[in-house]
Design a protein around this motif. Structure first.
Motif, mmCIF file in Angstrom:
data_model
loop_
_atom_site.group_PDB
_atom_site.id
_atom_site.type_symbol
_atom_site.label_atom_id
_atom_site.label_comp_id
_atom_site.label_asym_id
_atom_site.label_seq_id
_atom_site.Cartn_x
_atom_site.Cartn_y
_atom_site.Cartn_z
ATOM 1 N N THR B 56 8.489 -1.153 -1.043
ATOM 2 C CA THR B 56 9.563 -0.635 -0.201
ATOM 3 C C THR B 56 9.235 -0.737 1.284
ATOM 4 O OG1 THR B 56 8.730 1.622 -0.250
ATOM 5 C CG2 THR B 56 10.272 1.008 -1.978
ATOM 6 N N LYS B 57 8.070 -1.231 1.601
ATOM 7 C CA LYS B 57 7.749 -1.373 3.037
ATOM 8 C C LYS B 57 8.558 -2.531 3.599
ATOM 9 C CE LYS B 57 3.796 -4.488 2.649
ATOM 10 N NZ LYS B 57 4.308 -5.607 3.453
ATOM 11 N N LYS B 58 8.930 -2.411 4.867
ATOM 12 C CA LYS B 58 9.788 -3.430 5.478
ATOM 13 C C LYS B 58 8.972 -4.441 6.255
ATOM 14 C CE LYS B 58 14.324 -2.527 4.959
ATOM 15 N NZ LYS B 58 15.525 -3.340 5.155
ATOM 16 N N ASP B 59 7.920 -3.959 6.888
ATOM 17 C CA ASP B 59 7.108 -4.808 7.761
ATOM 18 C C ASP B 59 6.056 -5.568 6.975
ATOM 19 O OD1 ASP B 59 8.164 -4.416 10.188
ATOM 20 O OD2 ASP B 59 6.824 -2.781 10.780
ATOM 21 N N SER B 61 2.048 -6.118 6.438
ATOM 22 C CA SER B 61 1.019 -5.081 6.384
ATOM 23 C C SER B 61 0.479 -4.776 7.774
ATOM 24 C CB SER B 61 -0.138 -5.550 5.498
ATOM 25 O OG SER B 61 0.337 -5.789 4.206
ATOM 26 N N TYR B 62 0.209 -3.501 7.999
ATOM 27 C CA TYR B 62 -0.361 -3.108 9.277
ATOM 28 C C TYR B 62 -1.856 -3.345 9.237
ATOM 29 C CZ TYR B 62 4.075 -0.579 9.358
ATOM 30 O OH TYR B 62 5.388 -0.247 9.286
#
Lengths: 177, 263
Positions: B56-59, B61-62
């Motif tokens: 569900t993450k949009k970006d 990976s940080y």
């Protein structure tokens, strides 16, 4: 997963390298949960970073007795994100509040870069019954307790447990874990 | 509960969600420590949830690098300032703890003192209340006496000291309407042990004494005022000292006071 408990121990002793490994294991998951609550990329990134810094700073408060390390992170993340949604900043921004559920985010997701089976998951969640969607949303993304979820959905306490079990069972079959 | 039922209950899924109580968490933790099957199940559930939430993450990976710097900054800070701050902080900490501790002790002590004070004040209050109560009773009886003494229909007869006790005196207030006399015997000495004052009504011609009774409560009575019924046509009143229980006729050698009714 003996390795993992070793990593956690090293992390608690402020070993940055060990923490990097843990970070890589959980970062995507945590940022997904945060995004699901704040619905804004920049804010999600900021809060996710805060979560991992906070976890580092209070590493000594983690105890395996209280639950899984992942669950511990999940709690910090949900609390930080929910705190943000209660702040003035969030209330003023009023943006992207239309996407309410993780399901919507998944369906509109374009991030296919990860190792996770996003395409498969998309298919999975579209097939998921409404009952499963709401239970998973509340328990995993919103951090509701069993009792709170039971009250929110107006279904018996025991049903939450069994319904969630079968929903996660379907998910696992699909993911092969 | 066997392993299969335990897994089927759905508790492990809630354990990963963090939806269980602290007590339940500890129970599950203990159970998976003992049972590798349960542990494997927990790890599988966790894996599934991690994949679901990660999706569900949009970006993208940080990167850890962003955080790493912040962690390091923290670390160097701690190292460079470690020694001076720690001792300084320690002193301040101890001082604060000492102040806090002594304040706490002081306030506890003060609290106890106040409690004691309160208790003693409460008992003092009770004593005062009793005094006020008896004072108001006394006042009521004093007021009653004053109304009697002021009544114009009451005759007052002073009784003077006699040979056996020249300094003695007494006073009789006689209310003929109610046939009562009020004897003020304050001017009499304490009777010796085994003796009692006896009050007499006298008619003078011929001298006839009639006993009005003995003052048995003389010593105990504080205001020494006695109310006695008297239906006689008294011409004089006398008080004699008699053996306990009184006498049929007065012992004239022991006549303490005597006074005639003036007509």
């Amino acid at each position: 997963m003996k390795d993992q408990s070793q990593l956690i121990l090293q992390f608690q002793q402020k070993d940055v390298k060990a923490y990097e490994k843990l970070y890589n294991l959980y970062c995507d998951s945590i940022s997904g949960v945060v995004y699901n609550i704040v619905k804004n990329n920049d804010v999600a990134q900021e809060i996710t970073q805060d979560v991992f810094i906070k976890a580092w700073n209070k590493a000594d408060t983690y105890s395996a007795k209280k639950g899984r390390f992942f669950t511990w992170l999940l709690n910090i993340a949900r609390n930080a994100a929910i705190d943000y949604t209660r702040s003035k900043k969030f209330k003023q921004s009023k943006q992207n509040l239309n996407a309410d559920f993780f399901v919507d985010i998944l369906e509109s997701s374009s991030s296919l870069d990860s190792e996770t089976n996003t395409i498969g998951l998309k298919e999975f969640v579209t097939k998921l019954g409404e009952k499963c969607k709401s239970v998973i949303e509340l328990l995993y993304f919103k951090g509701f307790t069993q009792k709170e979820a039971s009250e929110e959905l107006d279904i018996p306490l025991g049903t939450i447990k069994t319904r969630n079990r079968s929903c996660i069972g379907e998910l696992r079959t699909m993911l092969g874990v | 509960m066997n392993t299969k039922d335990y897994i089927a209950s759905g508790i492990l899924e809630l354990y990963i969600a963090g939806s269980l109580s602290e007590k339940e968490n500890e129970e599950v933790h203990a159970a998976i420590q003992e049972n590798p099957v349960l542990l494997a199940e927990v790890e599988s559930i966790e894996k599934a949830i991690i994949q679901l939430t990660a999706a569900t993450k949009k970006d993208a990976s940080y990167s850890f690098e962003n955080i790493k710097n912040k962690l390091k900054v923290d670390e160097t800070k701690v190292i460079s300032l470690a020694k001076p701050t720690s001792t300084w902080k320690q002193y301040v900490g101890w001082a604060a703890a000492f102040i806090l501790g002594s304040t706490l002790i002081l306030s506890v002590l003060q609290n106890n003192k106040l409690k004691e004070q309160l208790a003693s004040e409460n008992s003092e209050k009770e004593i005062l209340e009793a005094q006020i109560d008896s004072a108001s009773t006394n006042l009521a009886s004093a007021e009653k006496l004053i109304t009697i003494f002021r009544d114009k229909d009451i005759i007052s007869i002073p009784l003077g000291g006699q040979a056996v006790s020249p300094t003695s005196y007494a006073k009789v207030y006689w209310d003929k309407k109610t046939n009562a006399i009020y004897l003020d015997a304050k001017g009499l000495p304490e009777p010796p042990k085994g003796k009692v004052y006896q009050v007499w009504s006298l008619t003078l011609d011929p001298l006839t004494p009639t006993s009005l009774g003995t003052l048995d409560s003389f010593t105990a009575d504080t205001n020494k005022i006695f109310t006695i019924t008297n239906a006689n046509q008294s011409e004089a009143f006398g008080i004699t000292l008699e053996p306990a229980g009184g006498s049929i006729s007065p012992t004239l050698e022991q006549l303490y006071t005597l006074g005639a009714v003036s007509s």
